[in-house]
Design a protein around this motif. Structure first.
Motif, PDB file in Angstrom:
ATOM      1  N   ALA A   1       3.988   7.820  -0.333  1.00 25.82           N
ATOM      2  CA  ALA A   1       2.578   8.120  -0.103  1.00 25.82           C
ATOM      3  C   ALA A   1       1.770   6.831  -0.119  1.00 25.82           C
ATOM      4  CB  ALA A   1       2.048   9.077  -1.170  1.00 25.82           C
ATOM      5  N   TYR A   2       0.645   6.869   0.579  1.00 28.44           N
ATOM      6  CA  TYR A   2      -0.283   5.748   0.506  1.00 28.44           C
ATOM      7  C   TYR A   2      -0.892   5.677  -0.894  1.00 28.44           C
ATOM      8  CZ  TYR A   2      -0.452   4.682   5.518  1.00 28.44           C
ATOM      9  OH  TYR A   2      -0.149   4.287   6.790  1.00 28.44           O
TER      10      TYR A   2
ATOM     11  N   PHE B   1      -8.480  -1.472   1.399  1.00 26.72           N
ATOM     12  CA  PHE B   1      -8.397  -1.186   2.835  1.00 26.72           C
ATOM     13  C   PHE B   1      -7.363  -0.107   3.185  1.00 26.72           C
ATOM     14  CE2 PHE B   1      -9.210  -5.829   2.381  1.00 26.72           C
ATOM     15  CZ  PHE B   1     -10.561  -5.815   2.714  1.00 26.72           C
ATOM     16  N   CYS B   2      -6.792   0.550   2.185  1.00 26.26           N
ATOM     17  CA  CYS B   2      -5.765   1.550   2.481  1.00 26.26           C
ATOM     18  C   CYS B   2      -6.352   2.722   3.271  1.00 26.26           C
ATOM     19  CB  CYS B   2      -5.119   2.048   1.189  1.00 26.26           C
ATOM     20  SG  CYS B   2      -3.626   3.039   1.459  1.00 26.26           S
ATOM     21  N   ASP B   3      -7.572   3.126   2.922  1.00 28.25           N
ATOM     22  CA  ASP B   3      -8.223   4.212   3.663  1.00 28.25           C
ATOM     23  C   ASP B   3      -8.371   3.856   5.135  1.00 28.25           C
ATOM     24  OD1 ASP B   3      -9.202   6.362   1.665  1.00 28.25           O
ATOM     25  OD2 ASP B   3      -9.748   4.481   0.702  1.00 28.25           O
ATOM     26  N   LEU B   4      -8.733   2.613   5.396  1.00 27.31           N
ATOM     27  CA  LEU B   4      -8.914   2.156   6.776  1.00 27.31           C
ATOM     28  C   LEU B   4      -7.605   2.229   7.545  1.00 27.31           C
ATOM     29  CD1 LEU B   4     -10.466   0.784   9.083  1.00 27.31           C
ATOM     30  CD2 LEU B   4      -9.946  -1.422   7.989  1.00 27.31           C
TER      31      LEU B   4
ATOM     32  N   ASN C   1       0.797  -1.230   0.000  1.00 31.78           N
ATOM     33  CA  ASN C   1       0.000   0.000   0.000  1.00 31.78           C
ATOM     34  C   ASN C   1       0.829   1.280   0.000  1.00 31.78           C
ATOM     35  OD1 ASN C   1       0.889  -0.623   2.650  1.00 31.78           O
ATOM     36  ND2 ASN C   1      -0.651   0.754   3.519  1.00 31.78           N
ATOM     37  N   MET C   2       2.164   1.164   0.104  1.00 34.20           N
ATOM     38  CA  MET C   2       3.018   2.355   0.080  1.00 34.20           C
ATOM     39  C   MET C   2       3.701   2.478  -1.273  1.00 34.20           C
ATOM     40  SD  MET C   2       2.880   4.201   2.816  1.00 34.20           S
ATOM     41  CE  MET C   2       4.382   5.169   2.745  1.00 34.20           C
ATOM     42  N   MET C   3       3.637   3.676  -1.832  1.00 33.65           N
ATOM     43  CA  MET C   3       4.178   3.930  -3.165  1.00 33.65           C
ATOM     44  C   MET C   3       5.204   5.053  -3.093  1.00 33.65           C
ATOM     45  SD  MET C   3       4.058   3.470  -6.491  1.00 33.65           S
ATOM     46  CE  MET C   3       4.251   4.324  -8.062  1.00 33.65           C
ATOM     47  N   MET C   4       6.348   4.855  -3.723  1.00 37.32           N
ATOM     48  CA  MET C   4       7.289   5.961  -3.851  1.00 37.32           C
ATOM     49  C   MET C   4       6.850   6.820  -5.025  1.00 37.32           C
ATOM     50  SD  MET C   4      11.390   6.113  -4.625  1.00 37.32           S
ATOM     51  CE  MET C   4      12.090   6.370  -3.015  1.00 37.32           C
ATOM     52  N   TYR C   5       6.543   8.048  -4.697  1.00 43.62           N
ATOM     53  CA  TYR C   5       6.146   9.026  -5.705  1.00 43.62           C
ATOM     54  C   TYR C   5       7.154  10.156  -5.615  1.00 43.62           C
ATOM     55  CZ  TYR C   5       2.937  11.837  -8.528  1.00 43.62           C
ATOM     56  OH  TYR C   5       2.365  12.579  -9.532  1.00 43.62           O
TER      57      TYR C   5
ATOM     58  N   LEU D   1      -6.499   4.469  10.736  1.00 44.45           N
ATOM     59  CA  LEU D   1      -5.992   3.847  11.962  1.00 44.45           C
ATOM     60  C   LEU D   1      -4.635   4.429  12.356  1.00 44.45           C
ATOM     61  CD1 LEU D   1      -6.952   0.100  11.349  1.00 44.45           C
ATOM     62  CD2 LEU D   1      -7.994   1.686  12.981  1.00 44.45           C
ATOM     63  N   GLU D   2      -3.795   4.718  11.359  1.00 47.63           N
ATOM     64  CA  GLU D   2      -2.491   5.311  11.667  1.00 47.63           C
ATOM     65  C   GLU D   2      -2.658   6.685  12.314  1.00 47.63           C
ATOM     66  OE1 GLU D   2       1.471   7.131   9.469  1.00 47.63           O
ATOM     67  OE2 GLU D   2       0.203   5.720   8.369  1.00 47.63           O
ATOM     68  N   ILE D   3      -3.543   7.502  11.737  1.00 49.32           N
ATOM     69  CA  ILE D   3      -3.793   8.826  12.308  1.00 49.32           C
ATOM     70  C   ILE D   3      -4.384   8.698  13.712  1.00 49.32           C
ATOM     71  CG2 ILE D   3      -5.150  10.943  12.058  1.00 49.32           C
ATOM     72  CD1 ILE D   3      -4.952  10.585   9.034  1.00 49.32           C
TER      73      ILE D   3
END
Length: 316
Positions: free
Chosen positions: A170-171, A177-180, A161-165, A184-186
C-alpha cells in the motif's frame, strides 16, 4: 491506505508469524513467484535473438514489458519471507520499501508499455508505420513514458512511498507527495486501459471488416490469435485496476478491502499478472513458442525464411 512506520522488533529475526493465514499465504507466494524468472528469462532471450535476426519494434516493446514483469516477480520473491517472518519486515523495512517502490514503478511502466504496444500494433496493421524500424511518433512516446518512469523510480527510491502491510502492498500517505503520485497513477491507469481497448477494437475492425487488408489464411489466423492474446492481457489488467480502487467503482464496493483474505487475493492477482502476458504469448504465438523450445534444446533459434519474416514479425 495510510501506513505509518511504528514497527518494533521483538524476538528472533526468524520467528514465525502467529497468523497461520499469513504463513500459508507466504508459502503460496513463494511457490508461485519462483517460476516467474526462468520463464521470462527464456522469453526475453528468445525475443532478443529474434530481434537480432530481424529487427522489430514490437519485439523491443514486448521485452520492455517482460523486463517489467520480471522485476515485479523478483520483488514478490524477495519479499515473501516478510510474510512468514514478520521481524524481517521490521528489521529491513527500508529495503522492503525500496523494493516495493521499484515494483510499483515497474507496474506503471508495464501498463503504459502495454498501451504503447497496442497503439503501435494498430499503426502496423494499418500499414501506417513499418515493422522494421521504430516510427518517430512511437519513439517520442516511448522516450516520454520512460522519462516519467525514471522520475517515478527516483522518487520511489528516495522517499520509499510503498509499504508492505501484510499481506498487501500500500502507499504510505505520510510520505511527502504520495497523494500526488497516487493521483497521477490513477490518472494514467484509466486512459491507458481505454486506449488499449480502443486499439484492439481497431485491430479487430482491420481484421474482420477492412477490405484493404490483404493477408493469407495463415496470417489472418495469427492476427486473430494475437488479438485474443492482447485483449485477454488488457482485460486482466483492467480487472486488477478496478478491484484495486473499489472506492471509485460502486460495482466493486461489495469487496471489503479491510479483510485480510481479500487483501491477500488482490496481492496474489498481482503475482499472477506477472505470468499472464508471457503465458498468453506462448499459448497464442506459435513462432515464439517454437523458438523458445528450440532455444532450450539447441541454445539457438532458427533463422526465419525471408519470405515469411513479415508475417511472423508483424504479429509477434
Amino acid at each position: 491506505m495510510s501506513v505509518t512506520s511504528n514497527l518494533t522488533i521483538s524476538g528472533s529475526l526468524f520467528e514465525l508469524t502467529t497468523d497461520m493465514e499469513l504463513f500459508y499465504y507466504g508459502i503460496l507466494v513463494f511457490v508461485f513467484s519462483i517460476f516467474n524468472a526462468p520463464i521470462l528469462a527464456l522469453i526475453i532471450t528468445t525475443l532478443e535473438m529474434k530481434n537480432a535476426q530481424s529487427p522489430n519494434m514490437a519485439f523491443r516493446l514486448m521485452n520492455i514489458i517482460n523486463v517489467c514483469l520480471l522485476g515485479q516477480g523478483l520483488g514478490h520473491l524477495l519479499t515473501f519471507p516478510c510474510l512468514i517472518f514478520p521481524n524481517l519486515l521490521k528489521t529491513f523495512e527500508t529495503v522492503v520499501r525500496i523494493i516495493g517502490g521499484i515494483m510499483n514503478t515497474l507496474w506503471i511502466c508495464d501498463l503504459s508499455m502495454v498501451t504503447l504496444l497496442g497503439v503501435s500494433r494498430v499503426l502496423i496493421f494499418s500499414n501506417t508505420i513499418s515493422i522494421r524500424k521504430s516510427d518517430r511518433i512511437i519513439r517520442f512516446l516511448l522516450i516520454l513514458l520512460l522519462s516519467w518512469i525514471f522520475i517515478l523510480l527516483i522518487y520511489s527510491i528516495l522517499f520509499r512511498n510503498m509499504m508492505m502491510y501484510p499481506p498487501q502492498w500500500a502507499y504510505d500517505f505520510d510520505v511527502p507527495f504520495c497523494d500526488l503520485f497516487d493521483t497521477l497513477e490513477i490518472s494514467l491507469s484509466f486512459p491507458c486501459i481505454l486506449i488499449s481497448f480502443l486499439s484492439y477494437l481497431t485491430i479487430a475492425y482491420l481484421i474482420f471488416v477492412s477490405k484493404n487488408l490483404k493477408s493469407s489464411v495463415a496470417s489472418r489466423r495469427n492476427e486473430i490469435a494475437i488479438l485474443f492474446q492482447s485483449a485477454l492481457v488488457t482485460a486482466y489488467i483492467s480487472v486488477m485496476i478496478f478491484v484495486w480502487h473499489p472506492a471509485l467503482f460502486t460495482m466493486f464496493q461489495f469487496i471489503d478491502m479491510n479483510d485480510q483474505t481479500n487483501q491477500a487475493i488482490l496481492n496474489f492477482m498481482w503475482i499472477v499478472h506477472c505470468y499472464v502476458n508471457p503465458c498468453m504469448l506462448l499459448v497464442f504465438n506459435k513462432s515464439i513458442r517454437g523458438d523458445c523450445v528450440r532455444l532450450l534444446r539447441t541454445g539457438k533459434i532458427d533463422q526465419p525464411p525471408r519470405a515469411a519474416a513479415t508475417s511472423i514479425v508483424t504479429l509477434s
